[in-house]
Design a protein around this motif. Structure first.
Motif: not given
Ligand code: SF4
Length: 365
Positions: A250-252, A284-288, A231-234, A328-332
């Motif tokens: 842009k992808l999102l 955390k970033e993935l959840i965001r 989730t980190n551009n760099e 965080a109720e994200v399906q993984i």
């Protein structure tokens, strides 16, 4: 209408019907021809006995039948089967069959080599050679069905295994060969042939943003998966050069448009790497990114490979990562690597084969 293809398996049903009309034949012959091509085991037009000799001659004059030659077949202890095929022009591609829970998923290649140059990928090391024709991609699937048929013949419990799911995630970037991938999906979706539902075909991209939009415009019968991996551009740019052209924002945007226009979810492929993408911060970033969207995450533990600086996380680290994301109720879901004993990851066998040839050439030079 202009027929651009010599390879008859690459033609759509409408194109073949149009050609038949043009030569004064009945369009229903298209069904007979396509049935023999995709469901039979014909290698030449002469084997299509139900067609008149004159039509067989005309077919021979206008088209060819694409074929692949099996170079290796490796069977894993976990049931995964991997083929290395040679194309008519001497290139090598891979196809993998993954049987699980009554499903027979086939991971197909769409290009010989790949131009995307992802850091963790063996196929990338081959460079880009060419796009596969639609007929060559279909041939990968046809041949797996032949294999399953031979297994069925040996089976005592009357089970008739057949290919149930297609994943466009083998060698190559499918969206860089979208015209042919679209043709393949339409043929697989055809009720008279493979009859695979839209939800049973998944096109996976590294993130070629304009082509995601084109996929929607074409109404290609398939689902979409995106290799997010970070989730980190760099960091993402350092391992996936496509991110320098189309960064995560842009992808999102393209993914949001895809979800809005198709009313489907998108799957994110996410490789878990110790201390890089499998950390509390990365979770955390993935959840965001995921929580506000209709997405599912398919996490894959890194297959320890060539890079000595990258390591697979420990089972505890993986478990903590999954717990955080699920809370965080994200399906993984976690996808267990299959066929490790047969080099089943993308490009490993073809790359090994190419290396073998290069080494042999070097020795003889
Ligand atoms: S991971 Fe996929 S897109 Fe990236 S280089 Fe390999 S085959 Fe190409």
């Amino acid at each position: 209408m202009i027929i651009k293809y010599e390879d008859i398996k690459s033609l759509t049903e409408d194109e073949l019907k149009w050609w038949l009309r043009e030569i004064g034949e009945k369009p229903f012959r298209a069904d007979q021809i396509r049935n023999r091509l995709f469901c039979g085991q014909v290698a030449s037009f002469d084997e299509m006995e139900q067609l008149k000799p004159a039509l067989r001659e005309k077919l021979k004059e206008s088209f060819r039948i694409t074929s692949l030659t099996e170079v290796h077949r490796l069977e894993s202890v976990d049931g995964t089967v991997k083929w290395l095929y040679e194309t008519a022009d001497g290139n090598h591609i891979e196809t993998v069959l993954i049987p699980a829970n009554g499903r027979y998923s086939v991971c197909v290649s769409t290009q010989v080599g790949c131009a995307q140059n992802c850091a963790f990928c063996r196929t990338a090391k081959m460079g880009f050679i060419r796009n596969l024709e639609a007929g060559e991609i279909l041939e990968e699937i046809i041949r797996v069905n032949w294999y399953l048929k031979s297994i069925n013949a040996l089976s005592r419990d009357n089970k008739q295994a057949t290919v149930t799911n297609i994943i466009f995630m083998g060698m190559g970037e499918p969206l860089n060969n979208l015209e042919n991938v679209h043709r393949v999906c339409c043929t697989l979706h055809n009720q008279k042939l493979f009859n695979l539902g839209k939800d049973r075909m998944t096109v996976s991209t590294s993130g070629v943003v304009p082509k995601i939009k084109e996929l929607v415009d074409r109404n290609t019968p398939c689902c979409l998966a995106v290799s997010l991996n970070s989730t980190n551009n760099e960091y993402r740019s350092s391992v996936m050069p496509v991110n320098k052209v189309w960064p995560i924002e842009k992808l999102l945007e393209a993914i949001d448009e895809y979800i809005r226009r198709t009313d489907k979810h998108v799957t994110f492929e996410f490789v878990l790497i110790q201390n890089i993408t499998c950390t509390p911060q990365a979770a955390k970033e993935l959840i965001r990114i995921c929580a506000p969207r209709r997405v599912k995450v398919n996490a894959i533990v890194l297959n320890d490979g060539d890079d000595p600086t990258l390591h697979a996380p420990t089972p505890d680290e993986v478990e903590r990562f999954l717990e955080t994301v699920r809370a965080a109720e994200v399906q993984i879901t976690i996808r267990n690597p299959r066929g490790r004993d047969i080099l089943a990851a993308c490009g490993q066998l073809a790359y090994k084969n190419k290396q073998g040839k290069t080494d042999a050439n070097t020795e003889s030079a």
